[in-house]
Design an enzyme around this catalytic site. Structure first.
Site, PDB file in Angstrom:
ATOM      1  N   LYS A  42      50.326  -6.792 100.452  1.00 56.68           N
ATOM      2  CA  LYS A  42      49.567  -8.023 101.752  1.00 56.68           C
ATOM      3  C   LYS A  42      49.906  -9.160 101.288  1.00 56.68           C
ATOM      4  O   LYS A  42      51.086  -9.640 100.939  1.00 56.68           O
ATOM      5  CB  LYS A  42      48.869  -6.776 102.593  1.00 56.68           C
ATOM      6  CG  LYS A  42      48.855  -6.074 102.689  1.00 56.68           C
ATOM      7  CD  LYS A  42      47.770  -5.697 103.769  1.00 56.68           C
ATOM      8  CE  LYS A  42      47.667  -3.763 104.199  1.00 56.68           C
ATOM      9  NZ  LYS A  42      48.676  -3.452 105.170  1.00 56.68           N
TER      10      LYS A  42
ATOM     11  N   ASP B 151      40.293  -1.114  95.883  1.00 60.65           N
ATOM     12  CA  ASP B 151      41.669  -0.959  96.527  1.00 60.65           C
ATOM     13  C   ASP B 151      41.113  -2.519  97.837  1.00 60.65           C
ATOM     14  O   ASP B 151      41.105  -2.407  98.297  1.00 60.65           O
ATOM     15  CB  ASP B 151      42.003  -0.061  97.133  1.00 60.65           C
ATOM     16  CG  ASP B 151      43.483   0.065  98.176  1.00 60.65           C
ATOM     17  OD1 ASP B 151      43.701   1.305  98.208  1.00 60.65           O
ATOM     18  OD2 ASP B 151      43.393  -1.180  98.280  1.00 60.65           O
TER      19      ASP B 151
ATOM     20  N   TYR C 242      42.442   4.232 103.182  1.00 55.56           N
ATOM     21  CA  TYR C 242      43.657   5.030 103.312  1.00 55.56           C
ATOM     22  C   TYR C 242      43.992   3.589 101.895  1.00 55.56           C
ATOM     23  O   TYR C 242      43.495   3.110 101.766  1.00 55.56           O
ATOM     24  CB  TYR C 242      44.429   4.685 104.503  1.00 55.56           C
ATOM     25  CG  TYR C 242      45.780   4.729 104.034  1.00 55.56           C
ATOM     26  CD1 TYR C 242      46.896   3.548 104.288  1.00 55.56           C
ATOM     27  CD2 TYR C 242      46.555   5.765 104.263  1.00 55.56           C
ATOM     28  CE1 TYR C 242      48.230   3.399 104.267  1.00 55.56           C
ATOM     29  CE2 TYR C 242      47.479   5.810 104.608  1.00 55.56           C
ATOM     30  CZ  TYR C 242      48.440   4.851 104.105  1.00 55.56           C
ATOM     31  OH  TYR C 242      49.588   4.791 104.315  1.00 55.56           O
TER      32      TYR C 242
HETATM   33  P1  KE4 Z   1      51.636  -0.206 101.681  1.00 54.18           P
HETATM   34  O1  KE4 Z   1      52.091   0.466 101.302  1.00 54.18           O
HETATM   35  O2  KE4 Z   1      51.935  -0.006 103.174  1.00 54.18           O
HETATM   36  O3  KE4 Z   1      52.292  -1.867 101.104  1.00 54.18           O
HETATM   37  O4  KE4 Z   1      49.667  -0.608 101.233  1.00 54.18           O
HETATM   38  C1  KE4 Z   1      49.505   0.787 101.362  1.00 54.18           C
HETATM   39  C2  KE4 Z   1      47.960   0.576 101.491  1.00 54.18           C
HETATM   40  C3  KE4 Z   1      46.860   0.881 100.458  1.00 54.18           C
HETATM   41  N1  KE4 Z   1      45.181   0.458 100.523  1.00 54.18           N
HETATM   42  C4  KE4 Z   1      45.193  -0.400 102.179  1.00 54.18           C
HETATM   43  C5  KE4 Z   1      43.547  -0.418 101.641  1.00 54.18           C
HETATM   44  C6  KE4 Z   1      45.963  -0.208 103.193  1.00 54.18           C
HETATM   45  O5  KE4 Z   1      44.962  -0.700 104.309  1.00 54.18           O
HETATM   46  C7  KE4 Z   1      47.276  -0.136 102.346  1.00 54.18           C
HETATM   47  C8  KE4 Z   1      48.178  -0.190 104.033  1.00 54.18           C
HETATM   48  N2  KE4 Z   1      47.617  -0.425 104.953  1.00 54.18           N
HETATM   49  C9  KE4 Z   1      48.192   0.140 106.394  1.00 54.18           C
HETATM   50  C10 KE4 Z   1      47.804  -0.509 107.729  1.00 54.18           C
HETATM   51  N3  KE4 Z   1      46.654   0.192 107.453  1.00 54.18           N
HETATM   52  C11 KE4 Z   1      49.285  -0.260 106.022  1.00 54.18           C
HETATM   53  C12 KE4 Z   1      50.388   0.151 107.904  1.00 54.18           C
HETATM   54  C13 KE4 Z   1      51.359   0.431 107.487  1.00 54.18           C
HETATM   55  O6  KE4 Z   1      51.379   2.057 107.379  1.00 54.18           O
HETATM   56  O7  KE4 Z   1      52.666   0.877 108.510  1.00 54.18           O
END
Ligand code: KE4
Length: 418
Positions: free
Chosen positions: A258, A230, A135
């Protein structure tokens, strides 16, 4: 929740928070401190989500909080160049070897979206290779065979993504270099980049097989494609230099989120100077953001990064806490001959409710999500707040003590006995 669903789709501002796959009304969190969160009814939970990774020092860390409080005295946002942004960029470029230049954005999604556009602009190629179950945020071309909330919802692709956008996203199998080679051979001279979670954490935690990341590096070099790590989850967690440092692989670009924001909305992308130099306003690849490099967010992020970098003992603690927790869970699973497996590295781990090894999307999907929901509910009722999905991770932070970890292991043992 009844009020929330009237005014916010599903009552949440991010789907995975809705507790959909665990069949419960989500806990509305009122405050947090150290390793704990409290819900609006005053119930305390030991928190293994930590805002999905950012709270690596525990909640309400004094160094971060006081820095933010002090910064608020000077204003919240200017939309102008500030010395603080230069300090943050200099600090990261000085302390992370493979970052020559960096650009701040407001989320991991934005960081990945920008890095993908940059890779396409730099190479003049359109195709992007990603891995099923990884993801990378919710930008259109990344919502193909995606993990995390889309996988939790069982819809690995999203409505509203035009075929024209998805057609340039090629999906490979995690830990399977031959699937990547086949995509390169099938699309000669067309692949701009391979983007990978160097440790996958959005189909649950899946570790890179020996040679996998090295193989991606070699393939990208041979094919003239960029390798994008990533590290939105891994960055500053698996080591200060992230998975790149832990596994000794140099990506061309890295995306962050994060931890880099210390709990405030920050994403970033950075890497090779010759690639980053293609970004507007000096290069032809456009990207922008009103609140990018926001003074309060930069203050929180810098305070957290400095604390992590100046105190390597934090990483020793995260390693020992991970060994205690995940090693302890592994022993319990073996002792009770539970039809489960556990993947973990450092302070990241996932218990899968399938007896078979989980090495990619297909094996992760074999997990019994109903049994995971029972586990989640059992633990929540005993005051342990886990990520509400089989396809997410447990996040340890430096505020989790051995006693708390042993309490957690006690509850898991109770569950396995039940
Ligand atoms: P954000 O746009 O949510 O800040 O980041 C996206 C993202 C990109 N790359 C990786 C490897 C990530 O894990 C994420 C976001 N992680 C999720 C939890 N697995 C965010 C939680 C959510 O979607 O509320």
């Amino acid at each position: 929740m009844e009020r929330a669903v009237k005014v916010i789709p599903g009552g949440v501002n991010s789907p995975v928070r809705a507790f959909g796959s665990v069949g419960l009304v989500p806990r509305f969190i009122a405050r947090a401190d150290g390793p704990y969160v409290w819900d609006v009814e005053g119930t305390r939970y030991l928190d293994y989500v930590g805002s999905w990774g950012p709270m690596i020092l525990g909640h309400n860390d004094p160094a971060v909080r006081t820095a933010v409080q002090e910064a608020c005295e000077r204003a919240l946002s200017f939309g102008a160049a500030t010395e603080l942004e230069v300090q943050v960029a200099e600090y990261i470029c000085e302390t992370v070897p493979h970052i020559d230049m960096i650009r701040m954005v407001n989320s991991g999604t934005e960081a990945v979206m920008s890095a993908i556009r940059l890779a396409r602009g730099f190479t003049g190629r359109n195709k992007i290779v990603k891995f099923a179950g990884n993801y990378h945020g919710h930008s259109d071309c990344m919502l193909v065979a995606a993990g995390s909330g889309v996988m939790t919802a069982g819809v690995p692709d999203s409505a509203g993504v035009p075929a024209g956008c998805a057609q340039d996203t090629l999906t490979a199998t995690y830990n399977d270099l031959s699937s990547v080679e086949a995509l390169f051979e099938g699309n000669p001279g067309q692949v701009a980049a391979v983007i990978v979670e160097p440790v996958a954490a959005n189909m649950g935690v899946v570790l890179p097989a020996d040679g996998f990341l090295e193989g991606l590096r070699e393939l990208c070099d041979k094919q003239g494609a960029l390798l994008i790590f990533d590290e939105v989850i891994c960055g500053f967690r698996l080591a200060y230099g992230g998975a790149a440092e832990r596994f000794g692989i140099t990506p061309d670009l890295v995306t962050y989120g994060k931890i880099i924001g210390g709990g405030m909305p920050v994403g970033a992308f950075g890497g090779r100077r010759d690639v980053m130099g293609q970004m507007a306003p000096v290069g032809p690849v456009y990207q922008a953001g009103t609140l990018s490099g926001n003074p309060i967010a930069m203050t929180a992020g810098l305070a957290q990064l400095v604390e992590l970098h100046d105190h390597p003992e934090h990483y020793e603690r995260l390693e020992s806490a991970g060994t205690r927790l995940f090693g302890g869970i592994k022993n319990l699973l073996e002792r009770f001959e539970a039809p489960c497996t556990i993947n973990h590295v450092g302070s990241l781990g996932s218990v899968f409710f399938t007896p078979d090894p989980v090495v990619d999307y297909a094996t992760a999907k074999k997990a019994d999500t109903a049994r995971f929901a029972e586990y989640f509910r059992f633990m929540l009722e005993r005051g342990f707040y886990l990520a509400p999905s089989q396809f997410e991770a447990m996040f340890l932070n430096t505020a989790h003590t051995d006693a708390m970890i042993d309490e957690t292991l006690g509850a898991i043992e109770e569950f396995l006995k039940a």
